[in-house]
Scaffold this active site. Structure first.
Site, PDB file in Angstrom:
ATOM      1  N   GLU B 142     -26.993  -0.459 -20.685  1.00 44.02           N
ATOM      2  CA  GLU B 142     -25.826   0.197 -21.285  1.00 44.02           C
ATOM      3  C   GLU B 142     -24.654   0.014 -20.339  1.00 44.02           C
ATOM      4  O   GLU B 142     -24.842  -0.385 -19.188  1.00 44.02           O
ATOM      5  CB  GLU B 142     -26.121   1.694 -21.480  1.00 44.02           C
ATOM      6  CG  GLU B 142     -27.290   1.949 -22.415  1.00 44.02           C
ATOM      7  CD  GLU B 142     -27.637   3.436 -22.536  1.00 44.02           C
ATOM      8  OE1 GLU B 142     -26.905   4.267 -21.951  1.00 44.02           O
ATOM      9  OE2 GLU B 142     -28.625   3.738 -23.205  1.00 44.02           O
ATOM     10  N   GLY B 144     -23.027   2.080 -18.740  1.00 43.70           N
ATOM     11  CA  GLY B 144     -23.173   2.884 -17.524  1.00 43.70           C
ATOM     12  C   GLY B 144     -24.562   2.804 -16.913  1.00 43.70           C
ATOM     13  O   GLY B 144     -24.895   3.573 -16.009  1.00 43.70           O
ATOM     14  N   GLY B 146     -27.067  -0.274 -15.794  1.00 46.75           N
ATOM     15  CA  GLY B 146     -27.523  -1.655 -15.661  1.00 46.75           C
ATOM     16  C   GLY B 146     -28.780  -1.667 -14.820  1.00 46.75           C
ATOM     17  O   GLY B 146     -29.873  -1.388 -15.311  1.00 46.75           O
ATOM     18  N   THR B 175     -29.547 -10.002 -25.333  1.00 48.78           N
ATOM     19  CA  THR B 175     -29.795 -11.406 -25.636  1.00 48.78           C
ATOM     20  C   THR B 175     -30.425 -11.538 -27.010  1.00 48.78           C
ATOM     21  O   THR B 175     -31.416 -10.865 -27.301  1.00 48.78           O
ATOM     22  CB  THR B 175     -30.709 -12.033 -24.573  1.00 48.78           C
ATOM     23  OG1 THR B 175     -30.035 -11.973 -23.309  1.00 48.78           O
ATOM     24  CG2 THR B 175     -31.039 -13.480 -24.906  1.00 48.78           C
ATOM     25  N   ILE B 371     -22.899 -32.110  -3.998  1.00 47.37           N
ATOM     26  CA  ILE B 371     -23.236 -33.461  -3.541  1.00 47.37           C
ATOM     27  C   ILE B 371     -22.655 -34.514  -4.483  1.00 47.37           C
ATOM     28  O   ILE B 371     -22.227 -35.572  -4.047  1.00 47.37           O
ATOM     29  CB  ILE B 371     -24.766 -33.613  -3.405  1.00 47.37           C
ATOM     30  CG1 ILE B 371     -25.278 -32.710  -2.282  1.00 47.37           C
ATOM     31  CG2 ILE B 371     -25.144 -35.069  -3.104  1.00 47.37           C
ATOM     32  CD1 ILE B 371     -26.782 -32.669  -2.143  1.00 47.37           C
ATOM     33  N   GLY B 373     -19.936 -34.353  -6.013  1.00 48.37           N
ATOM     34  CA  GLY B 373     -18.482 -34.404  -5.888  1.00 48.37           C
ATOM     35  C   GLY B 373     -17.803 -34.354  -7.252  1.00 48.37           C
ATOM     36  O   GLY B 373     -18.177 -33.538  -8.104  1.00 48.37           O
ATOM     37  N   GLU B 397     -32.953  -9.428 -16.035  1.00 50.54           N
ATOM     38  CA  GLU B 397     -34.349  -9.115 -15.743  1.00 50.54           C
ATOM     39  C   GLU B 397     -34.512  -8.633 -14.297  1.00 50.54           C
ATOM     40  O   GLU B 397     -35.452  -8.962 -13.589  1.00 50.54           O
ATOM     41  CB  GLU B 397     -35.210 -10.355 -15.994  1.00 50.54           C
ATOM     42  CG  GLU B 397     -36.646 -10.067 -16.360  1.00 50.54           C
ATOM     43  CD  GLU B 397     -36.805  -9.490 -17.762  1.00 50.54           C
ATOM     44  OE1 GLU B 397     -35.807  -9.389 -18.509  1.00 50.54           O
ATOM     45  OE2 GLU B 397     -37.942  -9.122 -18.093  1.00 50.54           O
ATOM     46  N   GLY B 398     -33.558  -7.830 -13.859  1.00 47.31           N
ATOM     47  CA  GLY B 398     -33.560  -7.356 -12.471  1.00 47.31           C
ATOM     48  C   GLY B 398     -32.781  -8.317 -11.606  1.00 47.31           C
ATOM     49  O   GLY B 398     -33.159  -9.475 -11.479  1.00 47.31           O
TER      50      GLY B 398
HETATM   51  C1  LIG Z   1     -26.170 -12.980 -20.284  1.00 49.25           C
HETATM   52  C2  LIG Z   1     -26.868 -11.684 -20.113  1.00 49.25           C
HETATM   53  C3  LIG Z   1     -27.975 -11.405 -20.856  1.00 49.25           C
HETATM   54  C4  LIG Z   1     -28.617 -10.179 -20.744  1.00 49.25           C
HETATM   55  N1  LIG Z   1     -29.664  -9.880 -21.560  1.00 49.25           N
HETATM   56  C5  LIG Z   1     -30.152  -8.629 -21.559  1.00 49.25           C
HETATM   57  C6  LIG Z   1     -31.095  -8.204 -22.540  1.00 49.25           C
HETATM   58  O1  LIG Z   1     -31.541  -8.991 -23.357  1.00 49.25           O
HETATM   59  N2  LIG Z   1     -31.495  -6.925 -22.560  1.00 49.25           N
HETATM   60  C7  LIG Z   1     -31.044  -6.014 -21.634  1.00 49.25           C
HETATM   61  O2  LIG Z   1     -31.437  -4.864 -21.696  1.00 49.25           O
HETATM   62  N3  LIG Z   1     -30.165  -6.380 -20.670  1.00 49.25           N
HETATM   63  C8  LIG Z   1     -29.703  -7.656 -20.618  1.00 49.25           C
HETATM   64  N4  LIG Z   1     -28.773  -8.020 -19.678  1.00 49.25           N
HETATM   65  C9  LIG Z   1     -28.349  -7.036 -18.703  1.00 49.25           C
HETATM   66  C10 LIG Z   1     -28.804  -7.323 -17.281  1.00 49.25           C
HETATM   67  O3  LIG Z   1     -30.159  -7.091 -17.159  1.00 49.25           O
HETATM   68  C11 LIG Z   1     -27.947  -6.465 -16.351  1.00 49.25           C
HETATM   69  O4  LIG Z   1     -26.667  -6.996 -16.348  1.00 49.25           O
HETATM   70  C12 LIG Z   1     -28.504  -6.395 -14.970  1.00 49.25           C
HETATM   71  O5  LIG Z   1     -29.690  -5.650 -14.950  1.00 49.25           O
HETATM   72  C13 LIG Z   1     -27.535  -5.806 -13.963  1.00 49.25           C
HETATM   73  O6  LIG Z   1     -26.937  -4.643 -14.421  1.00 49.25           O
HETATM   74  P1  LIG Z   1     -25.342  -4.478 -14.336  1.00 49.25           P
HETATM   75  O7  LIG Z   1     -24.765  -5.679 -14.950  1.00 49.25           O
HETATM   76  O8  LIG Z   1     -24.973  -3.176 -14.872  1.00 49.25           O
HETATM   77  O9  LIG Z   1     -25.038  -4.527 -12.772  1.00 49.25           O
HETATM   78  P2  LIG Z   1     -25.088  -3.302 -11.757  1.00 49.25           P
HETATM   79  O10 LIG Z   1     -26.360  -2.563 -11.939  1.00 49.25           O
HETATM   80  O11 LIG Z   1     -23.813  -2.551 -11.857  1.00 49.25           O
HETATM   81  O12 LIG Z   1     -25.147  -4.082 -10.402  1.00 49.25           O
HETATM   82  C14 LIG Z   1     -23.997  -4.602  -9.728  1.00 49.25           C
HETATM   83  C15 LIG Z   1     -24.425  -5.127  -8.372  1.00 49.25           C
HETATM   84  O13 LIG Z   1     -24.990  -4.051  -7.603  1.00 49.25           O
HETATM   85  C16 LIG Z   1     -26.291  -4.396  -7.158  1.00 49.25           C
HETATM   86  N5  LIG Z   1     -27.118  -3.200  -7.122  1.00 49.25           N
HETATM   87  C17 LIG Z   1     -27.342  -2.310  -8.110  1.00 49.25           C
HETATM   88  N6  LIG Z   1     -28.206  -1.370  -7.734  1.00 49.25           N
HETATM   89  C18 LIG Z   1     -28.581  -1.666  -6.476  1.00 49.25           C
HETATM   90  C19 LIG Z   1     -29.476  -1.089  -5.524  1.00 49.25           C
HETATM   91  N7  LIG Z   1     -30.209  -0.001  -5.801  1.00 49.25           N
HETATM   92  N8  LIG Z   1     -29.599  -1.677  -4.330  1.00 49.25           N
HETATM   93  C20 LIG Z   1     -28.877  -2.785  -4.031  1.00 49.25           C
HETATM   94  N9  LIG Z   1     -28.033  -3.382  -4.857  1.00 49.25           N
HETATM   95  C21 LIG Z   1     -27.875  -2.827  -6.075  1.00 49.25           C
HETATM   96  C22 LIG Z   1     -26.773  -5.406  -8.160  1.00 49.25           C
HETATM   97  O14 LIG Z   1     -27.784  -6.228  -7.594  1.00 49.25           O
HETATM   98  C23 LIG Z   1     -25.515  -6.185  -8.464  1.00 49.25           C
HETATM   99  O15 LIG Z   1     -25.334  -7.151  -7.486  1.00 49.25           O
HETATM  100  C24 LIG Z   1     -28.156  -9.252 -19.782  1.00 49.25           C
HETATM  101  C25 LIG Z   1     -27.049  -9.559 -18.988  1.00 49.25           C
HETATM  102  C26 LIG Z   1     -26.400 -10.757 -19.154  1.00 49.25           C
HETATM  103  C27 LIG Z   1     -25.213 -11.045 -18.294  1.00 49.25           C
END
Ligand SMILES: Cc1cc2nc3c(=O)[nH]c(=O)nc-3n(C[C@H](O)[C@H](O)[C@H](O)COP(=O)(O)OP(=O)(O)OC[C@H]3O[C@@H](n4cnc5c(N)ncnc54)[C@H](O)[C@@H]3O)c2cc1C
Lengths: 365, 420
Positions: B142, B144, B146, B175, B371, B373, B397-398
């Site tokens: 969602e 809020g 991720g 997706t 590489i 270029g 997926e994490g």
């Molecule tokens: C093209 C695409 C397809 C997707 N498909 C799906 C789908 O099919 N179903 C679905 O449910 N979701 C889907 N997602 C969502 C995706 O899984 C999330 O974007 C992802 O889990 C990261 O969440 P966020 O974008 O809110 O980033 P955030 O959680 O806001 O993270 C931002 C940054 O903070 C870091 N971070 C967050 N928490 C921590 C922590 N505890 N420790 C250290 N670093 C941290 C993260 O690694 C990242 O670098 C998709 C996203 C994209 C872009």
């Protein structure tokens, strides 16, 4: 089929070797490094594990069959205990395994029973040369056929137990190929340096320079006989031994720093609870696993005589050398200042870790 | 058992077939769909559906092991996940965005497979072998929530009168969300698996997954994203307003036991799907590395494997290092799925494979562009597209960081609160 599960027997072997490594080798590790001495009894005990003996068929006095997969599993365990100790225990295989893999029937009959039926004996091999661009397939030491004899010239470095050796398998360039030559320690023109090599690590292992000045040996002493032998299987075996030893050292450093990080406190929490430390550990564990699988696969391919086995062994040893550097460096980092002090083993593992990029040839599987 | 690396026959055969598909149905269309975002490659979708149906599988889900007809015959070890991973690798080598919109269950079906009862599996998975290609999707994220899935706000409330669940909330980044929900005439009736809370006071323990079928009133796609890469794969926002779904569409227990984590289902799904996402990245990395090697060869550059580093050129070192990265990452995936096939707990291996693949996929594709270029940067070739496509591997997926957390917790024996 893909399978990542060692056999029953391999599990048992790893268990036995692991006990020796963590009880015997690890216990003396630091003292041996500082005093530059490995207790002979300890080497004898390691020899009795029978790793080499199990690689040699009964007809030559052993009780098994060589398996590279078993080899890499065992070497990782040994090196987990202590690298110098592990290499000392395995030194006779530097001579025996090339004879087994590439020797003529006569050579096998003459040497294998003699080496493996008794106690640990200092049979060894001279491979490394002291040059920044040392290349296994382009040696500076030469062997030239002159009448019925080979004449060897050159200088070898880091030859384990050369001083007390019975015989040394010397690698030299012969008609553009790397070939092994069996040279008795007493051969005229062969001299072993008085001083031991002084390296950044591996101080417990007695390593020597060996000089060859017009050393003449009968043609029949060429490994494999008159026609010589393929060098790739020997090199692949060296590379995989070195790669699996790197796994052992890396695992030692990883486990030590992991356990330390779980105990050590800073800012009111265990340092392992800080992501900066936890992520280092996660990556260390991941890289060890990655390279372990690459080593296993290469070893399996070697056993199966797959076409790309030699190249896979090259890739595995290259990757493992990078991995062990990264892991041992981080282990020191995780212990902070304490890691830099010689009371903890991590600084020693870091020094040993750097050695893998240049010390292929000190072990075989 | 013994350590072994011989590719099983079914995998080898499947790869030969899929390579042609990858080249002819995917590679040849890669650039077009990259430049026509939100157009749908119906040819590919229909072809894949027909092909999979003719093989008796309707979806890219692990093949069910046939019961041995002759009990005396030695039972072959299960390779369902290994086969699936190999299929995904080959399709992603063709085009990872198109792979993501291969008809069939995707992550939605994987969730039903991992967390559903046998009845639910029968009910929801059967549709994939019917006449029309059909999609399913997974809705966790969602705006809020991720990485921090405990922040999920979507709610599921049981309507006692109708004995239905009522869902409210908005999911993003889904997706294949569009193909799973929107009623295209070419497609069969799909579904989405929605994660929502049945008891916000219970935190993660109150989280459940629900199967929401296409056509459910109150559920609709409200946005399609424009992305850096994998543009042919639709990424949808889905809103749910008082959406009523049948009681039996809940995956897992309908009651909250405060002690156990209701989240186990999601986690079980991830253990199964992380290596699959990992290998989809590796397919892209392999495509890029092979392309680089081909271009080098065209230019008379041979990689001299076997030489010491001191004698290698920089390009040779880079290529050799990339070989090492790619091969070892692939092996980590195969180990993780082999464990899944053999019902060994693989949370550690699964996350390690994702950490590694996320790293090497981005590193390799970035290096290849570097590489090559100007050739790498040019849209005349696909290298720059693979670079853009690859980056997602370390995010969904994490993220790389979240998977490092999972690995670290495993090796340190820490809970989520001890290492956050
Ligand atoms: C093209 C695409 C397809 C997707 N498909 C799906 C789908 O099919 N179903 C679905 O449910 N979701 C889907 N997602 C969502 C995706 O899984 C999330 O974007 C992802 O889990 C990261 O969440 P966020 O974008 O809110 O980033 P955030 O959680 O806001 O993270 C931002 C940054 O903070 C870091 N971070 C967050 N928490 C921590 C922590 N505890 N420790 C250290 N670093 C941290 C993260 O690694 C990242 O670098 C998709 C996203 C994209 C872009």
């Amino acid at each position: 089929m893909y399978s990542f599960e060692p056999t029953e027997e391999q599990h048992m072997l790893v268990d036995t070797v692991g006990k020796y490594a963590s009880h015997d080798l690890r216990t003396i590790s630091r003292e041996a490094e500082e005093s530059r001495e490995l207790p002979k009894k300890l080497i004898g005990k390691g020899w009795e594990l029978g790793l080499l003996q199990a690689s040699i068929p009964e007809s030559f006095g052993g009780f098994g069959e060589r398996s590279a997969v078993t080899g890499v599993l065992a070497v990782e365990e040994l090196a987990f205990g202590d690298l110098a100790g592990a290499l000392a225990v395995m030194t006779p295989s530097l001579f025996a395994l090339p004879v087994l893999l590439s020797g003529s029937e006569d050579q096998k009959k003459e040497y294998l029973p003699k080496i493996i039926e008794g106690d640990w004996q200092p049979y060894t091999a001279a491979f490394i040369e002291n040059a920044f661009d040392f290349d296994a397939n382009d040696l500076r030491t030469t062997a030239v056929l002159d009448g019925g004899e080979y004449v060897l010239n050159g200088e070898k470095a880091c030859v384990p137990f050369a001083k007390e050796a019975e015989a040394i398998l010397i690698y030299a360039r012969c008609d553009g190929r790397t070939q092994g030559f069996i040279v008795p320690r007493s051969a005229a023109g062969l001299s072993v340096g008085d001083e031991r090599e002084r390296l950044m690590g591996l101080n417990a292992l007695p390593l020597y320079r060996v000089k060859l000045e017009n050393v003449k040996i009968p043609a029949a002493h060429r490994l494999g006989g008159a026609a010589g032998h393929a060098f790739e299987p020997v090199l692949a075996s060296m590379r995989l031994a070195s790669a699996s030893a790197a796994l052992g050292v890396a695992r030692a450093a990883f486990e030590y720093s992991r356990d330390y990080a779980r105990e050590r406190e800073a800012f009111g929490v265990k340092i392992a609870q800080k992501q900066a430390v936890a992520f280092m550990l996660a990556e260390m564990r991941t890289e060890i696993e990655a390279m372990r699988l690459l080593v296993w696969q290469a070893a399996w391919k070697l056993d199966q005589e797959k076409e790309d086995a030699f190249n896979e062994a090259y890739l595995a040893s290259t990757g493992a050398a990078d991995m062990v550097m990264m892991v041992t460096d981080r282990a020191v980092q995780i212990l902070g200042g304490h890691g830099y002090i010689r009371e903890h083993p991590v600084e020693m593992w870091l020094r040993n870790g750097r050695g893998f990029a240049m010390l292929t040839g000190l072990a075989m599987i | 058992m013994a350590i072994e690396f011989e590719a099983p026959k079914p995998i080898v055969q499947m790869q030969t077939v899929l390579k042609t598909v990858a080249e002819e149905m995917m590679r040849s269309k890669s650039r077009y769909f990259d430049e026509h975002e939100h157009e749908i490659p119906w040819d590919y979708i229909e072809f894949m559906h027909t092909a999979m149906k003719s093989m008796g599988v309707g979806a890219l889900v692990p093949r069910e092991e046939k019961k041995a007809e002759d009990p005396n015959k030695p039972k072959r070890p299960p390779i369902g996940y290994q086969l699936l991973a190999s299929q995904i690798e080959m399709l992603a080598w063709g085009d990872v965005g198109m792979y993501l919109i291969t008809p069939g269950g995707g992550l939605g079906a994987a969730a039903v497979q991992a967390a559903g009862s046998p009845e639910q599996q029968a009910k929801f998975l059967a549709r994939f072998i019917e006449d029309k290609p059909t999609f399913a999707a997974m809705c966790m994220t969602e705006a809020g929530a991720g990485s921090d899935t405990s922040a999920i706000r979507a709610r599921a409330v049981l309507d006692e009168k109708t004995h239905e669940w009522v869902l409210n909330g908005e999911k993003i980044f889904v997706t294949a969300g569009d193909k799973s929900l929107t009623e295209y005439k070419q497609l069969g009736r799909g579904f989405i698996v929605v994660w929502a809370s049945i008891d916000p006071s219970a935190g993660r323990a109150g989280m459940r997954a629900f199967v929401v079928e296409s056509g459910t009133p109150g559920v609709r796609v409200v946005k399609l994203e424009h992305k850096l890469g994998i543009r042919v794969s639709d990424t949808a926002s889905i809103s749910m307003v008082d959406a009523h779904i049948p009681f039996e569409n809940i995956l897992g227990s309908p009651t909250v036991e405060k002690t156990t984590t209701g989240f186990k289902g999601a986690m079980a799904t991830f253990d199964a799907t992380r290596p699959l996402v990992a290998i989809s990245g590796l397919g892209v990395a392999r495509a890029a590395l092979e392309f680089l090697k081909g271009k080098l060869k065209e230019n008379g550059i041979e990689i001299r494997y076997g030489l010491p580093r001191q004698k290698l050129t920089n390009i040779e070192r880079e290529v050799i290092d990339m070989d090492i990265m790619l091969k070892s990452a692939w092996l980590m995936v195969m180990k993780a799925v082999w464990m899944a096939d053999n019902k060994k707990p693989n949370a550690l291996e699964s996350s390690m494979s994702k950490v590694k693949a996320g790293d090497v996929t981005t590193r390799i594709t970035q290096k290849v562009v570097e590489i090559l270029g100007p050739l790498g940067y040019s849209r005349e070739f696909l290298a720059e597209k693979w670079f853009r496509d690859a980056k997602i591997t370390d995010i969904y997926e994490g993220t790389g960081q979240i998977n490092r957390l999972v690995v670290a917790r495993q090796i340190l024996g820490y809970s989520g609160s001890e290492l956050r």
